[in-house]
Enzyme design. Structure first.
Site, PDB file in Angstrom:
ATOM      1  N   PHE A 126     -10.880   9.692   4.541  1.00 46.86           N
ATOM      2  CA  PHE A 126     -10.799  10.483   3.311  1.00 46.86           C
ATOM      3  C   PHE A 126     -12.099  10.336   2.512  1.00 46.86           C
ATOM      4  O   PHE A 126     -12.642  11.306   1.989  1.00 46.86           O
ATOM      5  CB  PHE A 126      -9.620  10.020   2.450  1.00 46.86           C
ATOM      6  CG  PHE A 126      -8.274  10.336   3.018  1.00 46.86           C
ATOM      7  CD1 PHE A 126      -7.754  11.623   2.959  1.00 46.86           C
ATOM      8  CD2 PHE A 126      -7.516   9.352   3.614  1.00 46.86           C
ATOM      9  CE1 PHE A 126      -6.510  11.914   3.481  1.00 46.86           C
ATOM     10  CE2 PHE A 126      -6.270   9.630   4.137  1.00 46.86           C
ATOM     11  CZ  PHE A 126      -5.766  10.911   4.072  1.00 46.86           C
ATOM     12  N   LYS A 131      -5.783  21.750  -8.355  1.00 47.45           N
ATOM     13  CA  LYS A 131      -5.572  22.896  -9.239  1.00 47.45           C
ATOM     14  C   LYS A 131      -4.896  22.421 -10.522  1.00 47.45           C
ATOM     15  O   LYS A 131      -3.941  21.655 -10.474  1.00 47.45           O
ATOM     16  CB  LYS A 131      -4.721  23.951  -8.547  1.00 47.45           C
ATOM     17  CG  LYS A 131      -5.417  24.605  -7.357  1.00 47.45           C
ATOM     18  CD  LYS A 131      -4.553  25.688  -6.744  1.00 47.45           C
ATOM     19  CE  LYS A 131      -5.270  26.346  -5.564  1.00 47.45           C
ATOM     20  NZ  LYS A 131      -4.448  27.398  -4.921  1.00 47.45           N
ATOM     21  N   GLU A 160       0.857  -1.187   0.000  1.00 47.28           N
ATOM     22  CA  GLU A 160       0.000   0.000   0.000  1.00 47.28           C
ATOM     23  C   GLU A 160       0.891   1.233   0.000  1.00 47.28           C
ATOM     24  O   GLU A 160       1.726   1.410   0.894  1.00 47.28           O
ATOM     25  CB  GLU A 160      -0.944   0.039   1.197  1.00 47.28           C
ATOM     26  CG  GLU A 160      -1.874   1.253   1.129  1.00 47.28           C
ATOM     27  CD  GLU A 160      -2.924   1.303   2.233  1.00 47.28           C
ATOM     28  OE1 GLU A 160      -3.476   2.405   2.446  1.00 47.28           O
ATOM     29  OE2 GLU A 160      -3.189   0.261   2.865  1.00 47.28           O
ATOM     30  N   ASP A 167      -3.088  12.257  -3.108  1.00 48.17           N
ATOM     31  CA  ASP A 167      -3.306  13.704  -3.178  1.00 48.17           C
ATOM     32  C   ASP A 167      -3.801  14.073  -4.575  1.00 48.17           C
ATOM     33  O   ASP A 167      -3.134  13.797  -5.567  1.00 48.17           O
ATOM     34  CB  ASP A 167      -1.997  14.430  -2.868  1.00 48.17           C
ATOM     35  CG  ASP A 167      -2.190  15.923  -2.624  1.00 48.17           C
ATOM     36  OD1 ASP A 167      -3.092  16.523  -3.245  1.00 48.17           O
ATOM     37  OD2 ASP A 167      -1.445  16.493  -1.810  1.00 48.17           O
TER      38      ASP A 167
END
Length: 244
Positions: free
Chosen positions: A225, A154, A75, A150
């Site tokens: 998350f 943007k 992982e 992540d």
């Protein structure tokens, strides 16, 4: 054993986690260590020799590391360790390797592994690209899991995303034929990029068909998350690929 953080608090941070862009390396994360609690510090001091893997830059015999032949699951970016701990608890027949650059999450999981007596789990606190390139032999892994990387949402930061063509090719080399890659994201735009990259990568076949996703498998718990993303109105996409 090289302790990532000694008891006096001096830091020995890992090198940046990078993905290739032409000739230069682009960081795919920003290192924010956050608060390092006394319990997490003790975890590094006391638990690392048992559960930690020091980066050596040399190929590692994983069967010797774990003391047995078993399916090996990696992982990448395990965060607070919830998914990795869940997997280790529910399927101890497999050996698990986790990589995470943020020290508090590593410390937290070290303590949890000690509580669980989980000697079938080992952790790296290092750059995942370097670990894959230099310490994991080609074809040594049965599965790679990447949950909620992540998103760098943007547009000008999209080049920092982990799932890029060169990284996908690296994963294919490390997976054995018949192995599996499982990615999950709660950003639709990142899911689109994952499809663009992974569907086009030789050696990977999307189990759900081109640009397809699967329901959350039983082996992946609903993470914080995911819960956070759903509260923000995001969907969640699980992408499952077979290594041919």
């Amino acid at each position: 054993m090289t302790n990532p953080f000694d008891s006096a608090g001096s830091k020995a941070p890992p090198k940046p986690f990078t993905v290739s862009e032409g000739r230069r390396e682009v960081r795919s994360f920003v290192l924010r260590q956050g608060r390092f609690t006394p319990a997490q510090q003790r975890a590094f001091d006391e638990r690392w020799p048992r559960f930690g893997l020091d980066y050596t830059g040399q190929p590692r015999d994983l069967d010797a590391t774990f003391g047995r032949p078993a399916h090996k699951v990696l992982e990448i970016g395990f965060g607070n360790g919830a998914a990795l701990r869940f997997a280790a608890q529910h399927d101890p027949s497999r050996d698990y390797i986790g990589i995470e650059v943020h020290a508090p999450g590593v410390g937290r999981l070290l303590n949890a592994l000690a509580d669980d007596n989980a000697d079938h789990v080992r952790l790296y606190h290092h750059d995942a690209v370097e670990v894959l390139q230099n310490e994991i032999a080609d074809g040594a892994l049965d599965e790679v899991r990447i949950y909620f990387p992540d998103p760098w949402h943007k547009k000008r930061h999209n080049k920092r995303r982990l799932l890029q063509p060169a990284f996908a090719e690296l994963l294919v080399r490390k997976l054995r034929p018949g192995g599996r890659l499982h990615c999950a994201t709660d950003w639709e735009d990142y899911a689109e990029q994952m499809w663009d990259v992974l569907d086009a990568t030789a050696g990977l076949v999307n189990r759900a068909g081109p640009r397809g996703s699967v329901p959350r498998p039983d082996w992946r718990p609903q993470t914080h998350f995911e819960t956070r993303g759903q509260k923000l109105g995001h969907g969640v996409w699980d992408l499952l690929y077979d290594r041919t």
